[in-house]
Design a protein around this motif. Structure first.
Motif, PDB file in Angstrom:
ATOM      1  N   VAL A   9       0.838  -1.197   0.000  1.00  0.00           N
ATOM      2  CA  VAL A   9       0.000   0.000   0.000  1.00  0.00           C
ATOM      3  C   VAL A   9       0.876   1.251   0.000  1.00  0.00           C
ATOM      4  CG1 VAL A   9      -1.783   1.286   1.234  1.00  0.00           C
ATOM      5  CG2 VAL A   9      -1.815  -1.220   1.262  1.00  0.00           C
ATOM      6  N   ARG A  10       1.872   1.265   0.902  1.00  0.00           N
ATOM      7  CA  ARG A  10       2.738   2.455   1.002  1.00  0.00           C
ATOM      8  C   ARG A  10       3.514   2.667  -0.297  1.00  0.00           C
ATOM      9  NH1 ARG A  10       4.227   0.264   6.156  1.00  0.00           N
ATOM     10  NH2 ARG A  10       2.837   1.089   7.774  1.00  0.00           N
ATOM     11  N   ASP A  11       4.014   1.571  -0.862  1.00  0.00           N
ATOM     12  CA  ASP A  11       4.777   1.693  -2.115  1.00  0.00           C
ATOM     13  C   ASP A  11       3.883   2.228  -3.238  1.00  0.00           C
ATOM     14  OD1 ASP A  11       6.955   0.752  -0.828  1.00  0.00           O
ATOM     15  OD2 ASP A  11       6.943  -1.258  -1.736  1.00  0.00           O
ATOM     16  N   ALA A  12       2.631   1.760  -3.272  1.00  0.00           N
ATOM     17  CA  ALA A  12       1.754   2.136  -4.385  1.00  0.00           C
ATOM     18  C   ALA A  12       1.300   3.595  -4.294  1.00  0.00           C
ATOM     19  CB  ALA A  12       0.541   1.205  -4.434  1.00  0.00           C
ATOM     20  N   PHE A  13       1.026   4.076  -3.074  1.00  0.00           N
ATOM     21  CA  PHE A  13       0.513   5.449  -2.954  1.00  0.00           C
ATOM     22  C   PHE A  13       1.609   6.468  -2.665  1.00  0.00           C
ATOM     23  CE2 PHE A  13      -3.626   3.283  -1.974  1.00  0.00           C
ATOM     24  CZ  PHE A  13      -4.327   3.795  -3.049  1.00  0.00           C
ATOM     25  N   GLY A  14       2.777   5.997  -2.191  1.00  0.00           N
ATOM     26  CA  GLY A  14       3.900   6.910  -1.941  1.00  0.00           C
ATOM     27  C   GLY A  14       3.520   8.049  -1.021  1.00  0.00           C
ATOM     28  N   GLN A  15       3.875   9.259  -1.439  1.00  0.00           N
ATOM     29  CA  GLN A  15       3.636  10.471  -0.649  1.00  0.00           C
ATOM     30  C   GLN A  15       2.174  10.707  -0.306  1.00  0.00           C
ATOM     31  OE1 GLN A  15       6.027  13.705  -0.625  1.00  0.00           O
ATOM     32  NE2 GLN A  15       7.333  11.959  -0.126  1.00  0.00           N
ATOM     33  N   ARG A  16       1.298  10.197  -1.155  1.00  0.00           N
ATOM     34  CA  ARG A  16      -0.131  10.479  -0.952  1.00  0.00           C
ATOM     35  C   ARG A  16      -0.796   9.457  -0.024  1.00  0.00           C
ATOM     36  NH1 ARG A  16      -3.517  10.905  -5.924  1.00  0.00           N
ATOM     37  NH2 ARG A  16      -4.688  12.375  -4.656  1.00  0.00           N
ATOM     38  N   CYS A  17       0.002   8.510   0.510  1.00  0.00           N
ATOM     39  CA  CYS A  17      -0.578   7.424   1.304  1.00  0.00           C
ATOM     40  C   CYS A  17      -1.225   7.937   2.591  1.00  0.00           C
ATOM     41  CB  CYS A  17       0.509   6.406   1.640  1.00  0.00           C
ATOM     42  SG  CYS A  17      -0.183   4.860   2.216  1.00  0.00           S
ATOM     43  N   PRO A  18      -2.486   7.572   2.839  1.00  0.00           N
ATOM     44  CA  PRO A  18      -3.111   7.952   4.116  1.00  0.00           C
ATOM     45  C   PRO A  18      -2.603   7.063   5.245  1.00  0.00           C
ATOM     46  CG  PRO A  18      -4.669   6.728   2.748  1.00  0.00           C
ATOM     47  CD  PRO A  18      -3.377   6.808   1.974  1.00  0.00           C
ATOM     48  N   MET A  19      -3.133   7.235   6.446  1.00  0.00           N
ATOM     49  CA  MET A  19      -2.747   6.393   7.580  1.00  0.00           C
ATOM     50  C   MET A  19      -3.001   4.917   7.250  1.00  0.00           C
ATOM     51  SD  MET A  19      -4.212   6.533  11.459  1.00  0.00           S
ATOM     52  CE  MET A  19      -3.553   5.373  12.679  1.00  0.00           C
ATOM     53  N   VAL A  20      -2.011   4.070   7.573  1.00  0.00           N
ATOM     54  CA  VAL A  20      -2.151   2.635   7.321  1.00  0.00           C
ATOM     55  C   VAL A  20      -2.078   1.881   8.644  1.00  0.00           C
ATOM     56  CG1 VAL A  20      -1.174   0.606   6.170  1.00  0.00           C
ATOM     57  CG2 VAL A  20      -0.974   2.847   5.080  1.00  0.00           C
ATOM     58  N   LEU A  21      -3.052   1.040   8.926  1.00  0.00           N
ATOM     59  CA  LEU A  21      -2.959   0.120  10.063  1.00  0.00           C
ATOM     60  C   LEU A  21      -2.298  -1.149   9.537  1.00  0.00           C
ATOM     61  CD1 LEU A  21      -6.444   0.359  11.850  1.00  0.00           C
ATOM     62  CD2 LEU A  21      -4.252   1.296  12.626  1.00  0.00           C
ATOM     63  N   ASP A  22      -1.126  -1.462  10.076  1.00  0.00           N
ATOM     64  CA  ASP A  22      -0.401  -2.630   9.589  1.00  0.00           C
ATOM     65  C   ASP A  22      -0.844  -3.864  10.357  1.00  0.00           C
ATOM     66  OD1 ASP A  22       1.369  -4.554   8.763  1.00  0.00           O
ATOM     67  OD2 ASP A  22       3.124  -3.234   8.808  1.00  0.00           O
ATOM     68  N   GLY A  23      -1.539  -4.753   9.666  1.00  0.00           N
ATOM     69  CA  GLY A  23      -2.032  -5.977  10.300  1.00  0.00           C
ATOM     70  C   GLY A  23      -1.356  -7.210   9.741  1.00  0.00           C
ATOM     71  N   GLY A  24      -0.176  -7.030   9.182  1.00  0.00           N
ATOM     72  CA  GLY A  24       0.558  -8.179   8.646  1.00  0.00           C
ATOM     73  C   GLY A  24       0.044  -8.620   7.286  1.00  0.00           C
ATOM     74  N   ASP A  25       0.501  -9.804   6.866  1.00  0.00           N
ATOM     75  CA  ASP A  25       0.089 -10.319   5.557  1.00  0.00           C
ATOM     76  C   ASP A  25      -1.374 -10.762   5.589  1.00  0.00           C
ATOM     77  OD1 ASP A  25       2.721  -9.949   5.106  1.00  0.00           O
ATOM     78  OD2 ASP A  25       3.203 -12.039   4.620  1.00  0.00           O
ATOM     79  N   CYS A  26      -2.076 -10.544   4.482  1.00  0.00           N
ATOM     80  CA  CYS A  26      -3.467 -10.993   4.403  1.00  0.00           C
ATOM     81  C   CYS A  26      -3.499 -12.512   4.263  1.00  0.00           C
ATOM     82  CB  CYS A  26      -4.172 -10.361   3.211  1.00  0.00           C
ATOM     83  SG  CYS A  26      -4.230  -8.562   3.301  1.00  0.00           S
TER      84      CYS A  26
END
Ligand code: TXA
Ligand code: MG
Length: 309
Positions: free
Chosen positions: A147-164
């Motif tokens: 997610v972070r790689d795809a949105f870069g600078q525009r990435c909103p807050m991400v809750l990291d819950g590990g691998d799906c």
């Protein structure tokens, strides 16, 4: 304050949060906020307004917004939380954003099987609408890093819950027909579903090609004839005018200041309000610029102008 409390605050204030589910990461907003929902489409750069799935933490929360049929109840008892989305009729007074459901009177509902996200929904107190958290045209993300790689600078807050754990989007079933209709193959097998409720209607096509829900009348079509790109000088007698930008004579205005996000947020509610044959003979929509959300707005208007019935 925990990270989940912060995320719930961000959502309630109209912001976006990326959350983990067992299928893929979702780009979420509260389901009642048209502007926040417009922000989802804007960030994804989606050229169309596909209806979004509402994520709830329980059958009880679902019941506040949609009509949960006995058949749906059986499926939920068996498979939810889990990778199953049920398309159900919205309640009359449902507060789900019209933009989130693309003007439809149905909503896709699912209970994601991830403890962080179940807690997030509970703390927010409102269903969260979310598409997969990827820019349009990219693959669905199964890690926070994707997610972070795809949105870069525009990435909103991400809750990291590990691998799906499942890594494949939910199976979608339309529940408003006599026999449920499979709209998308996904993380829950159709055999499992049929073992509980008997045969469902499957798309005749290649099972690997997800069926476009568009073929199943999943698009709102106005009763009145809608014309797009109409100049004020070309408005016909009896037509309602849906304006954009400075236009004092418009019947309703998507955004007097010419803000595309505001226009997207207002689009469905205003078209539905004008779609009144006892008051108007048609709907004339002024030109909307082809930039940013303008692509999705024009796509939607084109379908509304074309779909007859
Ligand atoms: O596993 C999933 O379902 C993931 C996670 C984040 O929950 N979400 C996801 O959302 O895949 P999205 O937006 O990429 O795909 C949702 C699909 C779309 O094809 C949309 O047309 C369909 O669900 N859908 C949603 N609401 C619908 C409705 N009311 N009627 C028909 N189709 C609907
Ligand atoms: Mg997707």
């Amino acid at each position: 304050m925990s990270e989940i409390d912060v995320a719930a605050d961000v959502l309630r204030a109209g912001g976006l949060v990326v959350f983990p589910t067992e299928t893929v990461y979702g780009l979420g907003a509260v389901c009642t906020d048209d502007k926040a929902v417009a922000g989802i489409y804007e960030l994804k750069g989606r050229p169309t307004f596909n209806p979004l799935i509402s994520h709830v933490d329980s059958v009880e929360m679902a019941e506040e917004y949609v009509e949960v049929t006995p058949l749906a109840r059986r499926l939920m008892a068996e498979f939810c939380p889990g990778p199953l989305t049920l398309v159900l009729k919205k309640k009359q007074d449902s507060r789900i954003s019209l933009l989130a459901t693309a003007g439809l009177d149905t909503s896709g509902i699912r209970i994601p099987n991830h403890p962080m996200t179940l807690e997030l929904i509970k703390k927010t107190g409102v269903p969260l609408v979310a598409p997969s958290a990827n820019p349009s045209g990219k693959v669905s993300p199964t890690t926070a890093k994707h997610v972070r790689d795809a949105f870069g600078q525009r990435c909103p807050m991400v809750l990291d819950g590990g691998d799906c754990a499942v890594g494949l989007e939910s199976t979608i079933l339309l529940m408003t027909t006599d026999t449920p209709v499979l709209l998308r193959y996904g993380g829950l097998s159709v055999d499992d579903i049929e073992s509980v409720i008997g045969p469902v209607v499957r798309p005749e096509k290649d099972p690997d090609a997800p069926q476009s829900p568009g073929q199943l009348k999943s698009h709102y079509a106005p009763n009145l004839i809608l014309r797009k790109d109409v100049a004020l000088s070309d408005v016909r007698d009896g037509e309602a005018v849906l304006g954009f930008g400075d236009c004092p004579s418009a019947t309703l205005n998507l955004s007097p200041s010419g803000d595309l996000k505001e226009a997207a947020a207002n689009l469905f509610s205003m078209v539905i309000e004008l779609d009144n044959p006892s008051k108007f003979t048609g709907i004339a929509v002024m030109p909307i610029p082809m930039q940013g959300l303008g692509y999705a707005i024009n796509d939607r208007l084109k379908r509304a102008a074309y779909d007859r019935g």
